[in-house]
Design a protein around this motif. Sequence first.
Motif, short mmCIF file in Angstrom:
data_model
loop_
_atom_site.label_atom_id
_atom_site.label_comp_id
_atom_site.label_asym_id
_atom_site.label_seq_id
_atom_site.Cartn_x
_atom_site.Cartn_y
_atom_site.Cartn_z
N HIS A 81 1.45 -15.45 2.66
CA HIS A 81 2.09 -14.21 2.92
C HIS A 81 2.88 -13.60 2.04
O HIS A 81 3.65 -14.31 1.50
CB HIS A 81 2.62 -14.38 4.52
CG HIS A 81 1.70 -14.63 5.58
ND1 HIS A 81 1.73 -13.63 6.66
CD2 HIS A 81 0.99 -15.43 6.17
CE1 HIS A 81 0.78 -13.91 7.41
NE2 HIS A 81 0.41 -15.03 7.13
N ALA A 82 2.78 -12.21 2.09
CA ALA A 82 3.92 -11.58 1.27
C ALA A 82 4.01 -10.34 1.79
O ALA A 82 3.38 -9.69 2.75
CB ALA A 82 3.27 -11.31 -0.21
N LEU A 83 5.18 -9.77 1.56
CA LEU A 83 5.85 -8.27 2.12
C LEU A 83 6.04 -7.58 0.89
O LEU A 83 6.98 -7.89 -0.05
CB LEU A 83 6.94 -8.51 3.05
CG LEU A 83 7.31 -7.34 4.00
CD1 LEU A 83 6.07 -6.99 4.78
CD2 LEU A 83 8.30 -7.71 4.65
N LEU A 84 5.36 -6.40 0.96
CA LEU A 84 5.72 -5.06 -0.23
C LEU A 84 6.34 -4.03 0.36
O LEU A 84 6.06 -3.53 1.48
CB LEU A 84 4.12 -4.85 -0.61
CG LEU A 84 4.21 -4.09 -2.12
CD1 LEU A 84 4.55 -5.10 -2.91
CD2 LEU A 84 2.75 -3.59 -2.26
N GLU A 85 7.21 -3.46 -0.29
CA GLU A 85 7.81 -2.39 0.14
C GLU A 85 7.98 -1.19 -0.87
O GLU A 85 8.14 -1.54 -2.28
CB GLU A 85 9.40 -2.80 0.58
CG GLU A 85 10.31 -1.46 1.12
CD GLU A 85 11.52 -1.94 1.36
OE1 GLU A 85 12.08 -1.57 2.58
OE2 GLU A 85 12.29 -2.51 0.55
N ASP A 86 7.76 0.03 -0.64
CA ASP A 86 7.94 1.25 -1.67
C ASP A 86 8.95 2.17 -1.24
O ASP A 86 9.09 3.13 -1.90
CB ASP A 86 6.63 1.66 -1.96
CG ASP A 86 6.05 2.69 -0.85
OD1 ASP A 86 6.97 2.57 0.17
OD2 ASP A 86 5.24 3.44 -1.06
N GLY A 87 9.97 2.11 -0.31
CA GLY A 87 10.79 3.07 0.06
C GLY A 87 10.28 3.81 1.13
O GLY A 87 11.20 4.44 1.97
N THR A 88 8.96 3.84 1.26
CA THR A 88 8.41 4.78 2.65
C THR A 88 7.99 3.92 3.51
O THR A 88 7.73 4.25 4.58
CB THR A 88 7.33 5.63 2.08
OG1 THR A 88 6.06 4.78 1.67
CG2 THR A 88 7.56 6.33 0.85
N GLY A 89 8.06 2.55 3.42
CA GLY A 89 7.45 1.61 4.40
C GLY A 89 7.14 0.24 4.03
O GLY A 89 7.32 0.24 2.58
N ARG A 90 6.86 -0.65 4.73
CA ARG A 90 6.40 -2.14 4.25
C ARG A 90 4.89 -2.27 4.71
O ARG A 90 4.46 -1.86 5.71
CB ARG A 90 7.35 -3.11 4.95
CG ARG A 90 8.87 -3.00 4.60
CD ARG A 90 9.81 -3.81 5.35
NE ARG A 90 10.99 -3.82 4.66
CZ ARG A 90 12.19 -4.60 4.87
NH1 ARG A 90 11.84 -5.55 6.05
NH2 ARG A 90 13.31 -4.41 4.50
N LEU A 91 4.35 -3.29 3.85
CA LEU A 91 3.00 -3.50 3.99
C LEU A 91 3.13 -5.00 3.85
O LEU A 91 3.29 -5.80 2.80
CB LEU A 91 2.22 -2.87 3.14
CG LEU A 91 0.69 -3.44 2.82
CD1 LEU A 91 -0.12 -2.91 4.15
CD2 LEU A 91 0.05 -2.57 1.46
N ALA A 92 2.31 -5.56 4.95
CA ALA A 92 1.88 -7.15 4.78
C ALA A 92 0.84 -7.53 3.98
O ALA A 92 -0.20 -6.71 4.23
CB ALA A 92 1.97 -7.76 6.06
N LEU A 93 1.04 -8.63 3.36
CA LEU A 93 -0.29 -8.92 2.45
C LEU A 93 -0.55 -10.37 2.74
O LEU A 93 0.22 -11.31 2.96
CB LEU A 93 -0.15 -9.13 1.06
CG LEU A 93 0.69 -7.68 0.41
CD1 LEU A 93 0.90 -7.84 -1.16
CD2 LEU A 93 -0.53 -6.42 0.54
N ARG A 94 -2.08 -10.75 3.01
CA ARG A 94 -2.19 -12.14 3.49
C ARG A 94 -3.48 -12.47 2.71
O ARG A 94 -4.42 -11.81 2.33
CB ARG A 94 -2.42 -11.85 5.07
CG ARG A 94 -2.66 -13.35 5.74
CD ARG A 94 -2.34 -13.14 7.17
NE ARG A 94 -3.00 -12.07 7.90
CZ ARG A 94 -4.16 -12.25 8.69
NH1 ARG A 94 -4.58 -13.74 8.81
NH2 ARG A 94 -4.58 -11.46 9.29
#
Length: 688
Positions: A81-94
Amino acid sequence: MSAAPAGRGPQRGASPAATLERKFQRLGLRDAQDFIVHLPMRYEDETQVVPIGGLRAGQTGQVEGEVLHSEVQYHPRRQLHALLEDGTGRLALRWLHFYPSQQKQLARGRRLRVRGEVRGGFAGIEMVHPKVGAADAALPEALTPVYPSTDGLSQPVLRKAIDRALQQADLSDTLPEAIRERYGLLPFDQAIRVLHHPPPQLSYHDLVERGHPAWSRIKFDELLAQQLSLAQARAARLRQRARSLDQDGLLRRLRERLPFTLTSAQERAAAEIAADLRRPFPMHRLLQGDVGSGKTVVAAMAAAQALSSGSQVAIMAPTEILAEQHFQKLVAWLEPLGVEIAWLTGSLAPKARKAALAAIAEGRAGLAIGTQALIQDKVEFARLDLVILDEQHRFGVGQRLELSRKGETQGEPGYIPHQLNMSATPIPRTLAMTFFADLDISAIDELPPGRSPVLTKLVSDARRDEVVARVVEEVRQGRQAYWVCPLVEESEALQLQTAVDTHARLTQALPGLSVGLVHGRLKPAEKAQVMQAFRDGAVDLLVATTVIEVGVDVPNASLMIIEHAERFGLAQLHQLRGRVGRGSAQSVCVLMYQAPLSMVARQRLRAMYETTDGFEIAQRDLEQRGPGEFLGVRQSGVELLRFASLETDAQLVERARAVAQELREAFPRHARAHLERWMRGRQDFLRS
């Protein structure tokens, strides 16, 4: 060291190049010409990055962001699992399957670019197994092609091989310039390069929906190759030899004995077949006609002409019920004329089988009727000059050729039997022009007199009691009925009413009626016993699966109930409906459905309600389900058309047909080059 068996993986110690070559060969890619026509199945738009906050479930997107954290979790199963953020929101990666290198790539604080399908997860949006790259890599300027691949063959490796082929292969045009200009077709090299490397300004929609002129050229080329191949197959057949079956003594006597008058459509079809049989090259004709149109008597007349000429005839049907139906009719018509008829199926007792084989081999049996048992090694004919295949689309290429070869091995060498294919599923015109263009086609497009059209009624299964009452009323008037169910055993997944359960319930609900049961898992002898009882009138209501779809002819049966009609295809529903309406009484087909209906099921049932014309039904079935239903296994598992579509490219089919004839007559060198580029040895799949 010996080579590894096919499909068992790479040979131990094999070089990377040899391993890669085997993977390419699994896709049919052997030389540069194969690679250049291995075209993208779709395109990915990697030209832009979108904000995570703008992503929506169901879309494919590409984003950049910083890894907030990553970890391996073990509940409910091992996952990365990983969590990505770009300032507009967060996206889970699996990732469900991953390598240590991927864990390092997802280190906290790294900036990454990821692309994948967005899903709704428990804690917001997520991507499963996304494509990951460095955020500072240059963005592509054009769409990225995605090719059909195989296990262990990555897209970058495939793209590199295709690019190399584009530099090596001969991209010269196989169409004369005048023909290209006449139809507004792009040059081949331009079309092929556009599809492998779309320019930046190209419309994503045109590429994906295959509406771009580059796709039009490729689809035209594919259809043209098919037309050229079929024309080549027809020309090759005309060069073969067959015995001229020009005697008609038995045929005249059969006509005199028939207790009915043939329709004009039957007469026309019979005359076309008779003319073919008199020629010195093999007939290859498809006799198509709606259910109940009288194809069997036309086949009997063809058989009589062959028998008059001292030849043997084989009639092969896909099921024992259908074969038996033919056997009974032909025995009644031909045995009184002195014809010995052999019956050969897999369920015959050893003694009866031995007698039938001897009669066929010695030539005493002029006519052999049966199932696939006719093509077994032990079956030998004295002089087989006509083979008749009923419901031909249900046989494989190999089976059809095998029966024909029973005639090639006997008598004078070099002679091929005449072949008559029969189908109760009319072939739509577009399909006839493409996959059946090598066949001559006869159509019986009218029903015998005295047949009243079958009334079709749509009834919800909530009104089951009314349907059961209708069965009682029909039997009280001295008639019989069918009750068709799709499955034999209970299936929780489909929740369909089963034949076995339905038989038990109807037997209980109708104590005064004799209720029979027939399905594909009965032993042949038991099946034959039940069917005979139904024909004799001893069974009032026959509960059955689709084994009665073809070949059952009981004029006294005037009511057909089809359970879960929404689960059947149009062609199959029409075939089943054709089991009634064979007598003089008004017949009814009840399509009992379970609500709610899907859009496709609603269209299918509406088509059945609106028309009883088999040719109209066939056209609608083609539009709804594509060509596979009609072709069966004509292509022996080879994909039918990779790029063109019979539903949307009918105009291209017409043009390809005209150009094929022109190339063969005026530009034979171009025709040969075109076949070499596109067919690559696959022509034989079109010739059976």
